[in-house]
Scaffold this active site. Structure first.
Site, short mmCIF file in Angstrom:
data_model
loop_
_atom_site.label_atom_id
_atom_site.label_comp_id
_atom_site.label_asym_id
_atom_site.label_seq_id
_atom_site.Cartn_x
_atom_site.Cartn_y
_atom_site.Cartn_z
N LYS A 14 12.47 -29.27 24.75
CA LYS A 14 12.69 -28.66 23.44
C LYS A 14 11.42 -28.71 22.59
O LYS A 14 11.06 -27.73 21.94
CB LYS A 14 13.83 -29.37 22.68
CG LYS A 14 15.17 -29.32 23.40
CD LYS A 14 16.31 -29.87 22.54
CE LYS A 14 16.19 -31.34 22.20
NZ LYS A 14 16.35 -32.25 23.36
N ARG A 89 23.52 -32.42 16.90
CA ARG A 89 23.84 -33.20 18.09
C ARG A 89 25.31 -33.60 18.13
O ARG A 89 25.73 -34.25 19.08
CB ARG A 89 23.01 -34.48 18.08
CG ARG A 89 21.73 -34.41 18.95
CD ARG A 89 21.01 -35.73 18.75
NE ARG A 89 20.11 -36.12 19.78
CZ ARG A 89 18.79 -35.92 19.75
NH1 ARG A 89 18.24 -35.22 18.78
NH2 ARG A 89 18.04 -36.40 20.71
N ARG A 128 6.92 -39.17 30.65
CA ARG A 128 6.57 -39.05 29.23
C ARG A 128 6.33 -40.43 28.63
O ARG A 128 5.44 -40.62 27.82
CB ARG A 128 7.71 -38.34 28.47
CG ARG A 128 7.44 -38.19 26.99
CD ARG A 128 8.42 -37.26 26.32
NE ARG A 128 9.63 -37.91 25.91
CZ ARG A 128 10.68 -37.28 25.38
NH1 ARG A 128 10.66 -35.97 25.25
NH2 ARG A 128 11.74 -37.93 25.00
N ARG A 134 6.98 -44.20 23.78
CA ARG A 134 8.18 -44.25 22.94
C ARG A 134 9.16 -45.27 23.49
O ARG A 134 9.58 -45.19 24.65
CB ARG A 134 8.86 -42.87 22.92
CG ARG A 134 8.45 -42.03 21.75
CD ARG A 134 9.06 -40.65 21.82
NE ARG A 134 10.52 -40.65 21.76
CZ ARG A 134 11.24 -39.54 21.70
NH1 ARG A 134 10.64 -38.36 21.70
NH2 ARG A 134 12.55 -39.58 21.65
N ARG A 145 20.72 -42.64 25.79
CA ARG A 145 20.53 -41.34 25.13
C ARG A 145 21.18 -40.22 25.94
O ARG A 145 21.76 -39.29 25.37
CB ARG A 145 19.03 -41.07 24.92
CG ARG A 145 18.47 -41.92 23.79
CD ARG A 145 16.96 -41.96 23.81
NE ARG A 145 16.38 -40.66 23.62
CZ ARG A 145 15.21 -40.27 24.15
NH1 ARG A 145 14.51 -41.11 24.88
NH2 ARG A 145 14.75 -39.08 23.92
P1 AMP Z 1 14.69 -36.82 19.84
O1 AMP Z 1 13.24 -36.93 19.58
O2 AMP Z 1 15.28 -35.51 19.41
O3 AMP Z 1 15.06 -37.16 21.28
O4 AMP Z 1 15.41 -37.92 18.93
C1 AMP Z 1 15.11 -39.29 19.06
C2 AMP Z 1 16.25 -40.12 18.50
O5 AMP Z 1 16.43 -39.83 17.11
C3 AMP Z 1 17.61 -39.87 19.12
O6 AMP Z 1 17.81 -40.59 20.34
C4 AMP Z 1 18.55 -40.35 18.02
O7 AMP Z 1 18.57 -41.77 17.97
C5 AMP Z 1 17.81 -39.86 16.78
N1 AMP Z 1 18.23 -38.48 16.42
C6 AMP Z 1 17.44 -37.37 16.44
N2 AMP Z 1 18.13 -36.30 16.05
C7 AMP Z 1 19.39 -36.73 15.78
C8 AMP Z 1 20.57 -36.08 15.37
N3 AMP Z 1 20.62 -34.75 15.16
N4 AMP Z 1 21.70 -36.84 15.20
C9 AMP Z 1 21.66 -38.18 15.39
N5 AMP Z 1 20.58 -38.85 15.81
C10 AMP Z 1 19.45 -38.13 16.01
#
Ligand code: AMP
Length: 189
Positions: A14, A89, A128, A134, A145
């Site tokens: 993404k 999400r 990654r 991370r 996740r």
């Molecule tokens: P990402 O970089 O999109 O994988 O997001 C990293 C982390 O941020 C996720 O594993 C969640 O803990 C939190 N997060 C990001 N976007 C959301 C969302 N829309 N709703 C809830 N938690 C989120």
């Protein structure tokens, strides 16, 4: 406005595809994951509230996430459109987004979902993590996740399908090929 949701599990690509799409369509990129990471880095109140949740691979509560997203939309009144990456999400987030957009006479134009199987996701994120470092890319957090994705986030797909807004793209292959598949769909909107 062109308001797109780029949907897919962690590691689906993404972020990579968003970068290219915002350039081509001149959209504002809103990645809730990036926004949370910036808050954590800057040690804001919000960052302190969410840092453990994110480190554990859990989803941040809807109320916090939705409020942050709405603020971000409001900061960009001149935008030609938005690309939402990592949001919504949960179905509650999708509903809140529709309500908020309706309040500013806007709507989601379309949702493109990147389809990638679990084995490929695990391999990609392991790679990654070597680069990004991370903490939530570590194997046990990643498992959480991916679980969150398949238990909560996947239900967002039928929500948009029922609105006739969902398109799926194969997320495995060359970055350029996937980008072309995405733009072929977006150009029809
Ligand atoms: P990402 O970089 O999109 O994988 O997001 C990293 C982390 O941020 C996720 O594993 C969640 O803990 C939190 N997060 C990001 N976007 C959301 C969302 N829309 N709703 C809830 N938690 C989120």
């Amino acid at each position: 406005m062109l308001n797109l949701v780029l949907f897919g599990p962690p590691g689906a690509g993404k972020g990579t595809q968003s970068e290219r799409l915002i350039e081509k369509y001149q959209l504002v990129h809103i990645s809730t994951g990036d926004l949370f990471r910036a808050h954590i880095k800057d040690q804001t109140n919000l960052g302190q509230q969410v840092s453990q949740i994110i480190a554990d691979g859990n989803l941040v509560p809807d109320s916090i996430t939705i409020a942050m997203l709405e603020e971000e939309i409001k900061k960009n009144p001149q935008a030609k459109g938005f690309i939402f990456d990592g949001f919504p999400r949960t179905v509650a987030q999708a509903e809140a987004l529709d309500t908020f957009l309706a309040s500013i006479s806007e709507k989601i134009t379309g949702v493109v979902a990147l389809d990638v199987n679990e084995e490929e996701l695990t391999q990609r994120i392991a790679k990654r993590q070597e680069i990004s470092g991370r903490a939530d890319d570590a194997a046990d957090k990643l498992k959480k996740r991916i679980e969150e994705y398949f238990s909560k986030t996947i239900h967002v797909l039928p929500y948009y399908e029922a609105q006739g807004k969902l398109a799926k793209v194969n997320g495995i292959g060359e970055i350029e090929t996937i980008f072309n598949d995405l733009t072929a769909i977006i150009d029809q909107y």
